[in-house]
Design an enzyme around this catalytic site. Structure first.
Site, PDB file in Angstrom:
ATOM      1  N   ASP A  14       0.872  -1.184   0.000  1.00  0.00           N
ATOM      2  CA  ASP A  14       0.000   0.000   0.000  1.00  0.00           C
ATOM      3  C   ASP A  14       0.905   1.229   0.000  1.00  0.00           C
ATOM      4  OD1 ASP A  14      -2.347   1.534   0.063  1.00  0.00           O
ATOM      5  OD2 ASP A  14      -2.430   1.565   2.239  1.00  0.00           O
ATOM      6  N   SER A  15       0.285   2.386  -0.184  1.00  0.00           N
ATOM      7  CA  SER A  15       1.060   3.625  -0.119  1.00  0.00           C
ATOM      8  C   SER A  15       1.341   3.995   1.335  1.00  0.00           C
ATOM      9  CB  SER A  15       0.249   4.743  -0.759  1.00  0.00           C
ATOM     10  OG  SER A  15      -0.975   4.868  -0.034  1.00  0.00           O
ATOM     11  N   TYR A  46      -1.332   7.994  -3.071  1.00  0.00           N
ATOM     12  CA  TYR A  46      -1.550   7.490  -4.436  1.00  0.00           C
ATOM     13  C   TYR A  46      -2.723   8.186  -5.126  1.00  0.00           C
ATOM     14  CZ  TYR A  46       1.670   3.477  -4.357  1.00  0.00           C
ATOM     15  OH  TYR A  46       2.767   2.660  -4.352  1.00  0.00           O
ATOM     16  N   CYS A  78      -4.648  -2.050  -1.691  1.00  0.00           N
ATOM     17  CA  CYS A  78      -4.935  -0.648  -1.999  1.00  0.00           C
ATOM     18  C   CYS A  78      -5.864  -0.610  -3.212  1.00  0.00           C
ATOM     19  CB  CYS A  78      -3.609   0.042  -2.311  1.00  0.00           C
ATOM     20  SG  CYS A  78      -3.776   1.706  -2.971  1.00  0.00           S
ATOM     21  N   ASN A  79      -7.014   0.027  -3.049  1.00  0.00           N
ATOM     22  CA  ASN A  79      -7.968   0.110  -4.168  1.00  0.00           C
ATOM     23  C   ASN A  79      -7.417   0.968  -5.312  1.00  0.00           C
ATOM     24  OD1 ASN A  79     -10.973  -0.788  -3.023  1.00  0.00           O
ATOM     25  ND2 ASN A  79      -9.604  -0.056  -1.440  1.00  0.00           N
ATOM     26  N   THR A  80      -6.741   2.057  -4.947  1.00  0.00           N
ATOM     27  CA  THR A  80      -6.217   2.980  -5.967  1.00  0.00           C
ATOM     28  C   THR A  80      -5.218   2.255  -6.861  1.00  0.00           C
ATOM     29  OG1 THR A  80      -6.395   4.673  -4.253  1.00  0.00           O
ATOM     30  CG2 THR A  80      -5.232   5.298  -6.248  1.00  0.00           C
ATOM     31  N   GLU A 153      -5.225  11.160   4.774  1.00  0.00           N
ATOM     32  CA  GLU A 153      -4.272  11.802   5.707  1.00  0.00           C
ATOM     33  C   GLU A 153      -4.738  11.602   7.155  1.00  0.00           C
ATOM     34  OE1 GLU A 153      -1.596  13.474   4.583  1.00  0.00           O
ATOM     35  OE2 GLU A 153      -2.056  14.168   2.542  1.00  0.00           O
ATOM     36  N   CYS A 189     -11.437   2.554  -0.037  1.00  0.00           N
ATOM     37  CA  CYS A 189     -10.018   2.852   0.217  1.00  0.00           C
ATOM     38  C   CYS A 189      -9.671   2.147   1.519  1.00  0.00           C
ATOM     39  CB  CYS A 189      -9.817   4.360   0.355  1.00  0.00           C
ATOM     40  SG  CYS A 189      -8.176   4.810   0.961  1.00  0.00           S
ATOM     41  N   THR A 190      -8.593   1.388   1.497  1.00  0.00           N
ATOM     42  CA  THR A 190      -8.267   0.583   2.681  1.00  0.00           C
ATOM     43  C   THR A 190      -7.930   1.451   3.901  1.00  0.00           C
ATOM     44  OG1 THR A 190      -6.020   0.351   1.792  1.00  0.00           O
ATOM     45  CG2 THR A 190      -7.545  -1.473   1.421  1.00  0.00           C
ATOM     46  N   HIS A 191      -7.512   2.686   3.654  1.00  0.00           N
ATOM     47  CA  HIS A 191      -7.237   3.593   4.782  1.00  0.00           C
ATOM     48  C   HIS A 191      -8.501   3.877   5.601  1.00  0.00           C
ATOM     49  CE1 HIS A 191      -3.328   4.538   3.039  1.00  0.00           C
ATOM     50  NE2 HIS A 191      -3.058   5.260   4.116  1.00  0.00           N
TER      51      HIS A 191
HETATM   52  N1  DGL Z   1      -5.044   2.857   0.700  1.00  0.00           N
HETATM   53  C1  DGL Z   1      -5.209   3.287  -0.643  1.00  0.00           C
HETATM   54  C2  DGL Z   1      -6.506   2.753  -1.267  1.00  0.00           C
HETATM   55  O1  DGL Z   1      -7.076   1.764  -0.821  1.00  0.00           O
HETATM   56  C3  DGL Z   1      -5.034   4.731  -1.027  1.00  0.00           C
HETATM   57  C4  DGL Z   1      -4.226   5.662  -0.215  1.00  0.00           C
HETATM   58  C5  DGL Z   1      -3.563   6.788  -1.010  1.00  0.00           C
HETATM   59  O2  DGL Z   1      -4.245   7.643  -1.594  1.00  0.00           O
HETATM   60  O3  DGL Z   1      -2.340   6.756  -1.022  1.00  0.00           O
HETATM   61  O4  DGL Z   1      -6.971   3.279  -2.232  1.00  0.00           O
END
Ligand code: DGL
Length: 208
Positions: A14-15, A46, A78-80, A153, A189-191
């Site tokens: 992931d990022s 990302y 990470c979805n992105t 963030e 988004c996993t975050h």
């Molecule tokens: N965790 C990432 C996702 O699931 C994205 C985080 C990012 O924007 O870096 O999309």
């Protein structure tokens, strides 16, 4: 004669800290595995990067991990990234590759009003992959897409045990609550799984 069972090596990418929300569940299901986590902090976030950059960065992180450890499974957590890189990964690596993409199908099935929200990064909400998911699985639904970098963030802050800003979180969720028929929101988004408690705290009404 007895042979020692092989310990599977699983890499998560992931990022940032988003993939940690998956790691908890993987560890639960496959406790005997050896886990390696690739944070691409240099590429974070990302959601604001070009497609080419994300593909290049993810391939390079995965290559470094797989050079250092023989991997059985790569999880693009990470979805992105997953909505872009999976075909590239499957072409390049012999390990199994799985990704995470927005759970549009589940939300469309669960929604009673037929009106669902997608909360993800700005990149994910615009991806052709996401639009195809909506066409395939939520064709009869009204889908409100909201992209947010600020929430990514805030999730990083929470993971570092810093104070999160509830006003920022509430503001980012506002577009989803303007439409009173939305009863289900996809956290694409996993975050965002790290912020579930805060989402519940600021939500003006209950939704799935
Ligand atoms: N965790 C990432 C996702 O699931 C994205 C985080 C990012 O924007 O870096 O999309």
């Amino acid at each position: 004669c007895q042979t020692t069972p092989k310990v599977p090596h699983i890499a998560l990418l992931d990022s940032g800290v988003g993939g940690a929300s998956l790691l908890v569940h993987l560890r639960d299901k496959i406790p005997q595995a050896q886990y390696i986590y690739g944070f691409d902090n240099g590429g974070f976030p990302y959601g604001e990067r070009s497609e080419e950059e994300i593909i290049e960065r993810q391939l390079s992180v995965a290559q470094k991990l797989s050079d250092a450890h023989p991997l059985d499974l790569i999880v693009v957590a990470c979805n992105t990234a997953s909505t872009l890189v999976l075909p590239h990964f499957r072409q390049k690596f012999t390990s199994l590759v799985v990704g995470v993409v927005p759970a549009i199908k589940v939300a469309a099935k669960q929604s009673l009003s037929g009106s669902i929200g997608l909360l993800a990064t700005p990149a994910t909400v615009h991806r052709p992959y996401t639009n195809q998911l909506i066409r395939d699985f939520a064709n009869s639904c009204q889908v409100t897409k909201v992209g947010s970098v600020a929430l990514v963030e805030e999730a990083e802050k929470k993971y570092r045990r810093e104070m999160v800003d509830l006003e920022v979180i509430a503001k980012e969720l506002t577009p989803l609550f303007l439409n009173s028929s939305i009863d289900t929101v996809v956290l694409g988004c996993t975050h965002f799984s790290h912020l579930i408690d805060e989402f519940k705290q600021v939500a003006p009404r209950q939704i799935h």
